[in-house]
Design a protein around this motif. Structure first.
Motif, PDB file in Angstrom:
ATOM      1  N   TYR A 286       0.838  -1.197   0.000  1.00 37.41           N
ATOM      2  CA  TYR A 286       0.000   0.000   0.000  1.00 37.41           C
ATOM      3  C   TYR A 286       0.876   1.251   0.000  1.00 37.41           C
ATOM      4  CZ  TYR A 286      -3.198  -3.561   1.736  1.00 37.41           C
ATOM      5  OH  TYR A 286      -3.938  -4.721   1.878  1.00 37.41           O
TER       6      TYR A 286
ATOM      7  N   LEU B  55       1.461   4.976   1.177  1.00 38.29           N
ATOM      8  CA  LEU B  55       1.045   5.795   2.316  1.00 38.29           C
ATOM      9  C   LEU B  55       1.228   7.290   2.070  1.00 38.29           C
ATOM     10  CD1 LEU B  55       2.499   3.699   5.274  1.00 38.29           C
ATOM     11  CD2 LEU B  55       0.165   3.707   4.386  1.00 38.29           C
TER      12      LEU B  55
ATOM     13  N   ARG C 252       3.538   0.660   2.840  1.00 36.70           N
ATOM     14  CA  ARG C 252       3.161  -0.316   3.879  1.00 36.70           C
ATOM     15  C   ARG C 252       3.125  -1.686   3.229  1.00 36.70           C
ATOM     16  NH1 ARG C 252      -1.385   1.249   7.816  1.00 36.70           N
ATOM     17  NH2 ARG C 252       0.487   2.077   8.786  1.00 36.70           N
TER      18      ARG C 252
ATOM     19  N   GLU D  43       2.081  -5.612   3.699  1.00 38.60           N
ATOM     20  CA  GLU D  43       1.173  -6.459   4.483  1.00 38.60           C
ATOM     21  C   GLU D  43       1.668  -7.899   4.452  1.00 38.60           C
ATOM     22  OE1 GLU D  43      -3.224  -6.539   3.568  1.00 38.60           O
ATOM     23  OE2 GLU D  43      -2.653  -8.594   3.066  1.00 38.60           O
TER      24      GLU D  43
ATOM     25  N   ASP E  73       5.933  -0.738   7.832  1.00 41.88           N
ATOM     26  CA  ASP E  73       5.995   0.549   7.146  1.00 41.88           C
ATOM     27  C   ASP E  73       7.441   0.870   6.773  1.00 41.88           C
ATOM     28  OD1 ASP E  73       3.293   0.728   7.543  1.00 41.88           O
ATOM     29  OD2 ASP E  73       3.414   2.239   9.124  1.00 41.88           O
TER      30      ASP E  73
ATOM     31  N   ASP F 230     -10.280   0.859   0.334  1.00 41.71           N
ATOM     32  CA  ASP F 230      -8.816   0.935   0.309  1.00 41.71           C
ATOM     33  C   ASP F 230      -8.249   1.267   1.691  1.00 41.71           C
ATOM     34  OD1 ASP F 230      -8.979   0.363  -2.364  1.00 41.71           O
ATOM     35  OD2 ASP F 230      -8.590   2.410  -3.031  1.00 41.71           O
ATOM     36  N   GLN F 231      -8.933   2.121   2.435  1.00 42.30           N
ATOM     37  CA  GLN F 231      -8.462   2.473   3.774  1.00 42.30           C
ATOM     38  C   GLN F 231      -8.628   1.304   4.735  1.00 42.30           C
ATOM     39  OE1 GLN F 231      -6.740   5.213   4.569  1.00 42.30           O
ATOM     40  NE2 GLN F 231      -6.413   4.292   6.567  1.00 42.30           N
TER      41      GLN F 231
ATOM     42  N   ARG G 230      -5.662  -0.893   4.037  1.00 44.80           N
ATOM     43  CA  ARG G 230      -4.428  -0.306   4.580  1.00 44.80           C
ATOM     44  C   ARG G 230      -4.380  -0.409   6.106  1.00 44.80           C
ATOM     45  NH1 ARG G 230      -4.960   3.419   0.485  1.00 44.80           N
ATOM     46  NH2 ARG G 230      -6.189   4.852   1.726  1.00 44.80           N
TER      47      ARG G 230
END
Length: 163
Positions: A46, A48, A54, A56, A70, A99-100, A103
């Motif tokens: 992702y 940021l 980020r 995952e 991160d 999407d949030q 994240r």
């Protein structure tokens, strides 16, 4: 091959698998390649902002942890955390875009379609009550509700035991 040799190999394989499950000794300043060496390939990536990324590392669909690492603009670890917990779930509120959600708490364990063209996403997480966390999204991918529910595999076990 003797039983002792087979047992020794099994223990080594098991220890290697356990070592790669979580971040363990991951430290700030390490490069992305070192993270991948320790945790494997990320399950998602992702953006940021400000050049930060980020990574995952979801341990699902039956795992109960998702680690987010991160990276700064320099590609080095700034921080990492396990995100399947009450603190992160509280950040998932109606109106939040899909999407949030991803994240914040990562890839869901399961995605179910709904009759109104939306979806229900579910995450298994570590708890003593056989619960999972669920988020309902409308057809546009916006959160309409979120909360805890009984994990179906647990409910099925209780149905069998009461018969």
């Amino acid at each position: 091959m003797t039983h002792h040799s087979i047992l020794s190999i099994a223990v080594i394989v098991l220890l290697a698998a356990c070592a790669s499950y979580g971040p363990g000794d991951l430290r700030a300043g390490q490069r992305e390649a070192e993270v991948a060496q320790q945790l494997g390939a990320p399950t998602a990536r992702y953006t940021l902002g400000e050049g930060r990324t980020r990574l995952e590392f979801a341990r699902g669909p039956f795992g109960r942890h998702t680690f987010m690492v991160d990276l700064g603009a320099d590609g080095r670890v700034q921080q990492w955390e396990q995100v399947l917990d009450a603190r992160h779930f509280l950040a998932i509120v109606p109106g939040l875009p899909r999407d949030q959600v991803l994240r914040t708490i990562g890839t869901p364990s399961e995605r179910l379609g709904m009759w109104r063209d939306g979806q229900i996403w579910s995450w298994r997480y570590y708890n003593n009550d056989c619960l999972w966390y669920q988020v309902q999204l409308d057809a546009a991918g916006v959160v309409t509700s979120a909360g805890y529910g009984i994990e179906p595999r647990c409910d099925a076990k209780s149905d069998r035991s009461s018969s």
